[in-house]
Design an enzyme around this catalytic site. Sequence first.
Site, short mmCIF file in Angstrom:
data_model
loop_
_atom_site.label_atom_id
_atom_site.label_comp_id
_atom_site.label_asym_id
_atom_site.label_seq_id
_atom_site.Cartn_x
_atom_site.Cartn_y
_atom_site.Cartn_z
N ASP A 55 0.84 -1.19 0.00
CA ASP A 55 0.00 0.00 0.00
C ASP A 55 0.88 1.25 0.00
O ASP A 55 0.38 2.37 -0.08
CB ASP A 55 -1.00 -0.01 1.17
CG ASP A 55 -0.33 0.07 2.51
OD1 ASP A 55 0.91 -0.10 2.59
OD2 ASP A 55 -1.04 0.30 3.52
N ASP A 94 -1.19 -6.11 -0.60
CA ASP A 94 -1.44 -5.44 0.69
C ASP A 94 -2.91 -5.03 0.79
O ASP A 94 -3.45 -4.43 -0.15
CB ASP A 94 -0.58 -4.17 0.72
CG ASP A 94 0.17 -3.99 2.02
OD1 ASP A 94 -0.05 -4.78 2.96
OD2 ASP A 94 0.99 -3.05 2.08
N GLU A 193 8.64 -3.99 11.03
CA GLU A 193 9.12 -2.71 10.50
C GLU A 193 9.61 -1.81 11.64
O GLU A 193 8.88 -1.54 12.60
CB GLU A 193 7.99 -2.02 9.70
CG GLU A 193 8.43 -0.69 9.09
CD GLU A 193 7.53 -0.19 7.96
OE1 GLU A 193 6.60 -0.92 7.55
OE2 GLU A 193 7.78 0.94 7.49
O1 KIV Z 1 3.47 -1.15 1.72
C1 KIV Z 1 4.64 -1.53 1.77
O2 KIV Z 1 5.46 -1.27 0.89
C2 KIV Z 1 5.04 -2.33 2.92
C3 KIV Z 1 6.47 -2.71 3.03
C4 KIV Z 1 7.32 -1.56 3.29
C5 KIV Z 1 6.67 -3.81 4.01
O3 KIV Z 1 4.23 -2.64 3.73
#
Ligand code: KIV
Length: 277
Positions: A55, A94, A193
Amino acid sequence: MSETLYGGTSARRITIRDLANAKLAGDRWPMLTAYDFSTARVFDEAGVPVLLVGDSAANVVYGYDTTVPVTVDELLPLVRGVVRGAKRALVVADLPFGSYQASPEQALDTATRFMKEGGAQAVKLEGGARVAPQVELLTSAGIPVMAHIGLTPQSVNTMSGYRVQGRGDEAGQRLLEDAHALQDAGAFAVVMEVVPSDLAKKVTHELHIPTIGIGAGVECDAQVLVWQDMAGLRGEGKPAKFVKQYADVSAVLTEAVRQFASEVQAGTYPGAEHSYH
Ligand code: KIV
């Protein structure tokens, strides 16, 4: 024993079982974000075993300040492009803010769209024990779930900014418990993270599922970066401490554009070899 995940010779698509075997074999692997057909093909051909349609598209594709505004309808076409570009990599979609938090049933509806309409092989969602019921329902419905704890950008407003998570005994214990709850609910991997390296190491050693670090130190089983950060194509602002820039794609593109423009102005492009007779 698993085949090496990164750049392995098998032409078939990577599965969550391959990732589990890689953990057993102590085989570390890279994950990258991807948001379109062309880059997905490059990363896939380079051997990256897992691609995440993050996302973070909110920031790097759509130009929003945070990941909060991006919608399912904005992410779905990106997932389709990445799936078409990636022949071997496992593609993870995501789930954006507001598309799964309300209930496990809401999460199932959204995840089903990403699997059926997007063609993803797995989904990712943010949060700790609170979203374990979502993880449990999706997994039991046949949808592999990657969890995401520590700094969860969709919660930027309750976290009051992007800061290190899990510092101190109490917060560290909470993060460890979240990781266990997500594993017990059926998650096949967990992204951590921006958490202290020692804590990430402890979580990695305690869990039997792979941990994927981003700002979580070298002891995680895998590492992920947003590709524009890694390749030097991010907009203004200082990159986060954990970002290592492996290329300067922005400079390469700028130079190419300038050369194209100057050849157009000079009347030297197109030449005879680029023209039809
Ligand atoms: O949305 C994204 O790019 C992420 C990564 C940084 C793990 O969640």
